[in-house]
Design an enzyme around this catalytic site. Sequence first.
Site, PDB file in Angstrom:
ATOM      1  CB  THR A  69     -16.022  11.940 -14.665  1.00  0.00           C
ATOM      2  OG1 THR A  69     -15.062  11.877 -13.609  1.00  0.00           O
ATOM      3  CG2 THR A  69     -17.267  12.647 -14.181  1.00  0.00           C
ATOM      4  CB  CYS A 331     -16.084  17.352  -1.069  1.00  0.00           C
ATOM      5  SG  CYS A 331     -16.306  18.971  -0.351  1.00  0.00           S
TER       6      CYS A 331
HETATM    7  C1  LIG Z   1     -13.261   4.446  -9.626  1.00  0.00           C
HETATM    8  C2  LIG Z   1     -13.121   5.732 -10.357  1.00  0.00           C
HETATM    9  N1  LIG Z   1     -14.023   6.067 -11.296  1.00  0.00           N
HETATM   10  C3  LIG Z   1     -13.940   7.225 -11.980  1.00  0.00           C
HETATM   11  C4  LIG Z   1     -12.934   8.122 -11.744  1.00  0.00           C
HETATM   12  C5  LIG Z   1     -12.911   9.409 -12.501  1.00  0.00           C
HETATM   13  O1  LIG Z   1     -12.118   9.295 -13.648  1.00  0.00           O
HETATM   14  P1  LIG Z   1     -11.622  10.596 -14.415  1.00  0.00           P
HETATM   15  O2  LIG Z   1     -10.688  11.283 -13.471  1.00  0.00           O
HETATM   16  O3  LIG Z   1     -10.943  10.097 -15.610  1.00  0.00           O
HETATM   17  O4  LIG Z   1     -12.815  11.415 -14.741  1.00  0.00           O
HETATM   18  C6  LIG Z   1     -11.973   7.820 -10.768  1.00  0.00           C
HETATM   19  C7  LIG Z   1     -10.886   8.771 -10.465  1.00  0.00           C
HETATM   20  O5  LIG Z   1     -10.918   9.446  -9.438  1.00  0.00           O
HETATM   21  C8  LIG Z   1     -12.076   6.602 -10.058  1.00  0.00           C
HETATM   22  O6  LIG Z   1     -11.191   6.279  -9.105  1.00  0.00           O
END
Ligand SMILES: Cc1ncc(COP(=O)(O)O)c(C=O)c1O
Lengths: 394, 364
Positions: A69, A331
């Site tokens: 994220t 959500c």
């Molecule tokens: C494609 C994608 N991007 C970003 C994330 C978020 O990553 P993180 O959980 O490390 O913040 C996820 C996880 O849900 C994801 O599947």
Amino acid sequence: MAYLDHAATTPMLPAAIAATTAELGRVGNPSSLHTPGRAARRVVEESREALAEGVGARPGEVVFTSGGTEADNLAVKGLYWSRVAADGRRRRVLVGAGEHHAVLDAAAWLSREQGAQVEPLPLDAVGRVRLDALAESLARDPGDVALVSVLWANNEVGTIQPVAEIVELAHAYGIPVHSDAVQAAGQLDVRFATSGLDALTLTGHKIGGPVGAGALVLRRDADVTPVLHGGGQERDVRSGTLDAAAYAGFAAALTEVVAGRADEAVRLAGLRDELVRRVLDAVPDAELNGDPDPAGRLPGNAHFSFPGCEGDSLLLLLDARDVFCSTGSACSAGVAEPSHVLLAMGASEERARGSLRFSLGHTSTEADVDALAEAIGPAVERASRAGVAAHRVS
Amino acid sequence: MGTNVRVLAAMSGGVDSAVAAARAADAGHDVTGVHLALSRNPQSYRSGARGCCTLEDARDARRAADVIGIPFYVWDMAEQFHTSVVDDFLDEYAAGRTPNPCLRCNERIKFAAVLDKAVALGFDAVCTGHYAILRDGALYRAVDDGKDQSYVLGVLTAEQLAHAMFPLGDTRKADVRAEASRRGLAVADKPDSHDICFIPSGDTAGWLVDRLGCAPGDVVDESGAVVGGHDGAYAFTVGQRRGLGLTRPAPDGRPRYVLAVRPVERTVTVGPREALRVDRIVGVRPRWAGRPPVDAVRCRAQLRAHGEVHRAVAELDGDELTVSLDAPVEGVAPGQAVVLYADDERVIGSATIDRTYRAAGMSV
Ligand SMILES: Cc1ncc(COP(=O)(O)O)c(C=O)c1O
């Protein structure tokens, strides 16, 4: 139990647990100048090198973050700000319509608060970004585009995106491209340098590393304005005390995954094809979402719509039988919104609400597929009765 | 119901439904907690409001389910709730009636949409934190008079009651709180929600004006003389005395009350207190907790939530229920339910008040 939700998070690999726990008991801030500080720094830099090696990048290109994220936010906002600072006309942000919320919502925020013009790139029926639409959008006025961001592989339906073609189209105008490879890194041959990308997102917990460790792999010449300000630990692009234990586990996971990835992909694809076949056997009117060609989707991904059923009813029934899956993007309130990915692929809201994702990973076995194959038929039968009940409102 | 019943516990995030779910689990049932997301805008907690459908409540319900050790899910019932409860609430006010949305929610959401879905999914019963007693399929008042909610359950049919579970009816509220605290449920001292959950501000009149618009008209007395004005007749309730904004005092100087609300004609009729006295009530859409009565039944009638009970005789004629009160009652608002009790204990049934007749025999 059958854990079929590896795309949400996958168990840590023993090597990653060992690497992380070995560091947890040690003291030393990697930015401190004394001996324990240097020891911790060494772990961070070795982790950086291992990650770089695993993802086909140079160590200096790895910017550690707290996860996917943060890396997505840094890429989208950071590239946007620096591109606009260099040329105020560059306000268009082109993102796949089926991006993860970490990209979509970062872009939406830029549009709401920072004057960006976000253009969602349309998807085709299997969930792939339409290159003709991207080409048209770029050509309309290449001088006002800040960046392009497209998933390497979609986290819901598993569709692999034409990253090379996207990079080629955007680079023809000198426009930077970011790709979120969070789901792809564990199963596909993700190589930063050969991809030509300017920025790439990774996260530990989807590949057998710990939660809370991620990276934005960023070309040295890419100009990115920081999101977090502070000690400037990571190339002044990202601040925050470096988490040696987490990065060590993240790096150990990636190293192990990359070494066995090609074979594991074949194994997972075999299991997945079996899963798809048996679900369709049990529920003939189930519809597979995403690319029907197994080569076009993540080896561990299967995603179905079950007509007449609500995804959350199915999840409850499967959960009660120790089969764990996902309805797509949950959500914050815990209410399943119809998936924006399926809607962007042209599915009706009803079809989107009636869908489930089954995702396989390193601990998946034939027994998991057996458990699902046994449970899915009765679950669908019950859920379709409940679906009818829910619509019979006085 | 025997043991090992599959129970769906509706968990609002409050203390009552949490303890009810815990008791159902203690009784050996196979309990699953469900929080009903009723708001189209679950972010509403950001305004600091307390309703039954905020993110904070969903989180509290989830924590309670964790502590009890039961599975937990959130069911999105926002559309059904909006159509069956919120829109109905507006329509009723727009027609000059005074609805009870909690009762509507029990009738159409908790023991209809939710129960139907639960049964289809293989559950046997829906459990809630309502204060009422179910014994041998019959519904009785709770032991805690101050908390008794049999009135808002009075709309449930025998069939619905057969799939209901109210574990709190034999306990006083204070003891439920103490029990929650003993069980380690963090909601033990969470304040009760009194307001209508979808009007977190508590300002029903303002909420109605926002949605139904300004519809100014006259306040008239019984002779038809204009004695004031209003911005929307629907914001008034029969029996109301305050906030009438009358410009002309009554000739006799005595306080005046709302006697009738007619939003279509945009008039609110006011008059002296005695004109509020009615002794005959006609209700529609009767619901029976057991068999419908064939003859006139002697009973006690309750005309609003937490209202007094009145001796009466009720008689069913087709789809209309006529309730004749032994002694006149003031301020009976159409739209409210008349719930009938045997011996002021057991719920017989209910109907929605359609019209009332003055003690003298004139329709109000
Ligand atoms: C494609 C994608 N991007 C970003 C994330 C978020 O990553 P993180 O959980 O490390 O913040 C996820 C996880 O849900 C994801 O599947």
